[in-house]
Design a protein around this motif. Sequence first.
Motif, short mmCIF file in Angstrom:
data_model
loop_
_atom_site.label_atom_id
_atom_site.label_comp_id
_atom_site.label_asym_id
_atom_site.label_seq_id
_atom_site.Cartn_x
_atom_site.Cartn_y
_atom_site.Cartn_z
N CYS A 126 10.60 -18.55 -34.86
CA CYS A 126 11.35 -17.39 -34.43
C CYS A 126 11.44 -16.30 -35.50
O CYS A 126 11.57 -16.58 -36.69
CB CYS A 126 12.77 -17.80 -34.07
N GLN A 127 11.47 -15.07 -35.00
CA GLN A 127 11.69 -13.91 -35.86
C GLN A 127 13.16 -13.88 -36.30
O GLN A 127 13.47 -13.50 -37.42
CB GLN A 127 11.33 -12.66 -35.06
N SER A 128 14.07 -14.30 -35.42
CA SER A 128 15.50 -14.28 -35.69
C SER A 128 16.08 -15.69 -35.55
O SER A 128 15.65 -16.45 -34.69
CB SER A 128 16.19 -13.35 -34.68
N THR B 174 6.87 -21.14 -43.33
CA THR B 174 6.57 -19.96 -42.53
C THR B 174 5.72 -20.40 -41.36
O THR B 174 4.78 -21.17 -41.51
CB THR B 174 5.84 -18.85 -43.33
N TYR C 179 6.97 -16.13 -39.33
CA TYR C 179 8.43 -16.17 -39.18
C TYR C 179 9.02 -17.20 -40.15
O TYR C 179 8.39 -18.20 -40.47
CB TYR C 179 8.82 -16.57 -37.75
N SER D 148 7.89 -11.54 -27.70
CA SER D 148 7.93 -10.59 -28.81
C SER D 148 8.77 -11.10 -29.98
O SER D 148 8.67 -10.58 -31.09
CB SER D 148 8.47 -9.24 -28.35
N THR D 149 9.59 -12.16 -29.77
CA THR D 149 10.47 -12.65 -30.83
C THR D 149 10.26 -14.11 -31.22
O THR D 149 10.83 -14.57 -32.21
CB THR D 149 11.95 -12.46 -30.44
N TYR D 150 9.51 -14.86 -30.45
CA TYR D 150 9.24 -16.26 -30.81
C TYR D 150 7.94 -16.74 -30.18
O TYR D 150 7.39 -16.13 -29.27
CB TYR D 150 10.40 -17.19 -30.41
#
Length: 168
Positions: A144-146, A121, A125, A87-89
């Motif tokens: 990654c999102q973060s 991008t 991300y 869900s994040t990468y």
Amino acid sequence: MQRLYCLLAIVVALVVSVSSAPLVKRGYTIHLNSDTAFCSFMPPKPGDDVGGTENQGIPMCSSASLSSSGKVFPTGFIVTAHYVKTSTYVQVTGRMNRSKYSLKATDGGGQYDHKDISGVTCNGYKYFVNMLEPDADRYCIRCCQSSTDCNTGKSTYGCPRVVPGNYS
């Protein structure tokens, strides 16, 4: 004659100003969609040292449509690829054949990331970490999102620690 000196002084000032300005880094759009549809940053020319080109990397992909660079991996360069999406990468890890891009067996590799190549991008991300290790015939890329999911501070640890995954 005074006008000529004045004009010459302006031209010299402009040349000095332009030559001392920071370089504008190109942004790219890249995608990691599966183990057969993904990109990785590469040195700009075959045989270039990976570590020496960390801020000049260009994306190459399994298909030209996966990146705004339109460049494709050399035939046989990617040996294995393992895709993981959370869900994040999203990431791809695997083995490469360095000889297909004339990379040296003595090249310990390097890291391309969002700090060195701005404006990238990847799957929407803005953070990414991408390593090539020609001496080990290994590569990895994670988008990654973060920033906390893209560990850019430990490139000397190598792919298995920076981007844990399957390197078979």
